[in-house]
Design a protein around this motif. Structure first.
Motif, PDB file in Angstrom:
ATOM      1  N   TYR A 156      56.877 -44.992 -37.102  1.00  0.00           N
ATOM      2  CA  TYR A 156      56.108 -44.410 -36.010  1.00  0.00           C
ATOM      3  C   TYR A 156      54.616 -44.324 -36.326  1.00  0.00           C
ATOM      4  O   TYR A 156      53.805 -44.120 -35.449  1.00  0.00           O
ATOM      5  CB  TYR A 156      56.670 -43.039 -35.634  1.00  0.00           C
ATOM      6  CG  TYR A 156      58.060 -43.188 -35.088  1.00  0.00           C
ATOM      7  CD1 TYR A 156      58.265 -43.715 -33.820  1.00  0.00           C
ATOM      8  CD2 TYR A 156      59.164 -42.866 -35.843  1.00  0.00           C
ATOM      9  CE1 TYR A 156      59.531 -43.906 -33.323  1.00  0.00           C
ATOM     10  CE2 TYR A 156      60.438 -43.051 -35.346  1.00  0.00           C
ATOM     11  CZ  TYR A 156      60.617 -43.572 -34.079  1.00  0.00           C
ATOM     12  OH  TYR A 156      61.868 -43.768 -33.600  1.00  0.00           O
ATOM     13  N   PHE A 157      54.255 -44.524 -37.570  1.00  0.00           N
ATOM     14  CA  PHE A 157      52.860 -44.542 -37.987  1.00  0.00           C
ATOM     15  C   PHE A 157      52.116 -45.673 -37.266  1.00  0.00           C
ATOM     16  O   PHE A 157      50.965 -45.542 -36.901  1.00  0.00           O
ATOM     17  CB  PHE A 157      52.792 -44.737 -39.505  1.00  0.00           C
ATOM     18  CG  PHE A 157      51.407 -44.938 -40.054  1.00  0.00           C
ATOM     19  CD1 PHE A 157      50.580 -43.854 -40.278  1.00  0.00           C
ATOM     20  CD2 PHE A 157      50.938 -46.203 -40.351  1.00  0.00           C
ATOM     21  CE1 PHE A 157      49.308 -44.038 -40.794  1.00  0.00           C
ATOM     22  CE2 PHE A 157      49.674 -46.394 -40.864  1.00  0.00           C
ATOM     23  CZ  PHE A 157      48.859 -45.302 -41.083  1.00  0.00           C
ATOM     24  N   LYS A 161      48.259 -46.453 -35.055  1.00  0.00           N
ATOM     25  CA  LYS A 161      47.288 -47.464 -35.471  1.00  0.00           C
ATOM     26  C   LYS A 161      47.045 -48.523 -34.406  1.00  0.00           C
ATOM     27  O   LYS A 161      46.000 -49.160 -34.391  1.00  0.00           O
ATOM     28  CB  LYS A 161      47.752 -48.152 -36.762  1.00  0.00           C
ATOM     29  CG  LYS A 161      47.677 -47.266 -37.972  1.00  0.00           C
ATOM     30  CD  LYS A 161      46.247 -46.984 -38.317  1.00  0.00           C
ATOM     31  CE  LYS A 161      46.125 -46.219 -39.607  1.00  0.00           C
ATOM     32  NZ  LYS A 161      44.782 -45.811 -39.877  1.00  0.00           N
ATOM     33  N   THR A 162      48.020 -48.742 -33.524  1.00  0.00           N
ATOM     34  CA  THR A 162      47.895 -49.837 -32.566  1.00  0.00           C
ATOM     35  C   THR A 162      47.504 -49.386 -31.164  1.00  0.00           C
ATOM     36  O   THR A 162      46.983 -50.175 -30.397  1.00  0.00           O
ATOM     37  CB  THR A 162      49.204 -50.633 -32.467  1.00  0.00           C
ATOM     38  OG1 THR A 162      50.263 -49.741 -32.118  1.00  0.00           O
ATOM     39  CG2 THR A 162      49.528 -51.321 -33.776  1.00  0.00           C
ATOM     40  N   LEU A 163      47.751 -48.139 -30.837  1.00  0.00           N
ATOM     41  CA  LEU A 163      47.433 -47.641 -29.499  1.00  0.00           C
ATOM     42  C   LEU A 163      46.215 -46.736 -29.537  1.00  0.00           C
ATOM     43  O   LEU A 163      45.912 -46.156 -30.582  1.00  0.00           O
ATOM     44  CB  LEU A 163      48.627 -46.852 -28.939  1.00  0.00           C
ATOM     45  CG  LEU A 163      49.920 -47.632 -28.735  1.00  0.00           C
ATOM     46  CD1 LEU A 163      51.027 -46.695 -28.281  1.00  0.00           C
ATOM     47  CD2 LEU A 163      49.728 -48.745 -27.730  1.00  0.00           C
ATOM     48  N   PRO A 164      45.528 -46.573 -28.425  1.00  0.00           N
ATOM     49  CA  PRO A 164      44.437 -45.598 -28.384  1.00  0.00           C
ATOM     50  C   PRO A 164      44.964 -44.196 -28.740  1.00  0.00           C
ATOM     51  O   PRO A 164      46.113 -43.868 -28.441  1.00  0.00           O
ATOM     52  CB  PRO A 164      43.958 -45.646 -26.930  1.00  0.00           C
ATOM     53  CG  PRO A 164      44.441 -46.954 -26.394  1.00  0.00           C
ATOM     54  CD  PRO A 164      45.689 -47.284 -27.152  1.00  0.00           C
ATOM     55  N   THR A 165      44.133 -43.396 -29.374  1.00  0.00           N
ATOM     56  CA  THR A 165      44.555 -42.085 -29.880  1.00  0.00           C
ATOM     57  C   THR A 165      45.225 -41.227 -28.819  1.00  0.00           C
ATOM     58  O   THR A 165      46.293 -40.665 -29.060  1.00  0.00           O
ATOM     59  CB  THR A 165      43.347 -41.330 -30.479  1.00  0.00           C
ATOM     60  OG1 THR A 165      42.770 -42.151 -31.495  1.00  0.00           O
ATOM     61  CG2 THR A 165      43.776 -40.009 -31.078  1.00  0.00           C
ATOM     62  N   TYR A 166      44.629 -41.117 -27.630  1.00  0.00           N
ATOM     63  CA  TYR A 166      45.207 -40.241 -26.604  1.00  0.00           C
ATOM     64  C   TYR A 166      46.610 -40.711 -26.206  1.00  0.00           C
ATOM     65  O   TYR A 166      47.512 -39.913 -25.980  1.00  0.00           O
ATOM     66  CB  TYR A 166      44.295 -40.145 -25.383  1.00  0.00           C
ATOM     67  CG  TYR A 166      44.288 -41.390 -24.513  1.00  0.00           C
ATOM     68  CD1 TYR A 166      45.166 -41.505 -23.434  1.00  0.00           C
ATOM     69  CD2 TYR A 166      43.431 -42.439 -24.786  1.00  0.00           C
ATOM     70  CE1 TYR A 166      45.179 -42.652 -22.655  1.00  0.00           C
ATOM     71  CE2 TYR A 166      43.435 -43.580 -24.012  1.00  0.00           C
ATOM     72  CZ  TYR A 166      44.311 -43.688 -22.942  1.00  0.00           C
ATOM     73  OH  TYR A 166      44.325 -44.815 -22.184  1.00  0.00           O
ATOM     74  N   LEU A 167      46.822 -42.026 -26.155  1.00  0.00           N
ATOM     75  CA  LEU A 167      48.129 -42.557 -25.775  1.00  0.00           C
ATOM     76  C   LEU A 167      49.146 -42.356 -26.900  1.00  0.00           C
ATOM     77  O   LEU A 167      50.285 -41.952 -26.658  1.00  0.00           O
ATOM     78  CB  LEU A 167      48.005 -44.040 -25.420  1.00  0.00           C
ATOM     79  CG  LEU A 167      49.257 -44.714 -24.876  1.00  0.00           C
ATOM     80  CD1 LEU A 167      49.776 -43.988 -23.636  1.00  0.00           C
ATOM     81  CD2 LEU A 167      48.956 -46.174 -24.538  1.00  0.00           C
ATOM     82  N   ALA A 168      48.722 -42.593 -28.136  1.00  0.00           N
ATOM     83  CA  ALA A 168      49.614 -42.382 -29.280  1.00  0.00           C
ATOM     84  C   ALA A 168      50.041 -40.916 -29.370  1.00  0.00           C
ATOM     85  O   ALA A 168      51.214 -40.616 -29.609  1.00  0.00           O
ATOM     86  CB  ALA A 168      48.922 -42.812 -30.569  1.00  0.00           C
ATOM     87  N   GLN A 169      49.101 -39.988 -29.169  1.00  0.00           N
ATOM     88  CA  GLN A 169      49.437 -38.558 -29.221  1.00  0.00           C
ATOM     89  C   GLN A 169      50.422 -38.190 -28.118  1.00  0.00           C
ATOM     90  O   GLN A 169      51.329 -37.402 -28.327  1.00  0.00           O
ATOM     91  CB  GLN A 169      48.174 -37.708 -29.114  1.00  0.00           C
ATOM     92  CG  GLN A 169      47.327 -37.757 -30.365  1.00  0.00           C
ATOM     93  CD  GLN A 169      45.997 -37.054 -30.188  1.00  0.00           C
ATOM     94  OE1 GLN A 169      45.521 -36.838 -29.080  1.00  0.00           O
ATOM     95  NE2 GLN A 169      45.377 -36.706 -31.309  1.00  0.00           N
ATOM     96  N   THR A 170      50.256 -38.758 -26.959  1.00  0.00           N
ATOM     97  CA  THR A 170      51.170 -38.479 -25.842  1.00  0.00           C
ATOM     98  C   THR A 170      52.576 -38.981 -26.164  1.00  0.00           C
ATOM     99  O   THR A 170      53.558 -38.269 -25.988  1.00  0.00           O
ATOM    100  CB  THR A 170      50.673 -39.142 -24.541  1.00  0.00           C
ATOM    101  OG1 THR A 170      49.348 -38.677 -24.269  1.00  0.00           O
ATOM    102  CG2 THR A 170      51.581 -38.830 -23.379  1.00  0.00           C
TER     103      THR A 170
END
Length: 188
Positions: A156-157, A161-170
């Motif tokens: 899940y790391f 690394k591959t998605l924008p921060t806001y999308l990864a956090q969601t």
């Protein structure tokens, strides 16, 4: 208790098996072993429990040990419980409900009922080396520690690394969008 180890080598990395070895055994196990009635047997058919002799994931490379599936099949043929050591920095799902899987650092939301949290331990030699290190005086500025290996970029790391921060956090926040991404993520 009779334990079958699939002919594990003396230098096995599976911590559960360290205590069974007559030689090369960590001294920390001596008192414990003297109080138990564990024996290693040579056949799967005569054991009470089987322990897979290798780590499910290589501790250095996190490569998966595919021969675990053969051991699961063999244990199932004899109706024996199989314990698999998957303790490492990998967070990759290991879906083998026929076995008991030991892990540490489990994500609570991803834990399966056949996975069990296992505390990390180290041998007496490493413990002595760590205890011999000097303790530095407390400084004015706080320091940040890290536990784990820097080479272990978990399953899940990669999302972070591959998605924008806001999308990864969601996605990783265990919300409804996360469950659409991975059905194993459960609402708590």
């Amino acid at each position: 208790m009779k334990i079958y180890t699939f002919n594990a080598p003396i230098d096995t990395k599976v911590q559960l098996l360290w205590s069974l070895r007559a030689t090369h055994r960590d001294l920390a196990f001596n008192n414990f072993i003297a109080q138990t009635n564990w024996t290693e047997v040579n056949t799967l058919s005569t054991c009470d429990v089987a322990i897979f002799p290798k780590k499910a994931f290589n501790p250095e490379t996190l490569a998966f040990e595919r021969s675990v599936f053969e051991a699961v099949k063999e244990a199932n043929n004899y109706g024996k419980q199989l314990i698999i050591d998957a303790t490492c920095d990998s967070d990759k799902p290991l879906e083998i409900p026929e076995a008991t899987i030991l892990r540490f650092g489990l994500y609570h939301s991803l834990k399966q009922n056949y996975e069990h949290e296992c505390p990390y331990w180290t041998n007496q030699k490493t413990k002595a080396q760590l205890e011999s290190l000097p303790i530095h005086p407390r400084s004015q500025k706080p320091s940040v520690g890290f536990c784990g290996t820097t080479s272990a970029a978990g399953h899940y790391f990669k999302i972070g690394k591959t998605l924008p921060t806001y999308l990864a956090q969601t996605i990783l926040s265990k919300g409804s969008l996360a469950r659409k991404f991975d059905i194993r993520l459960k609402k708590e």
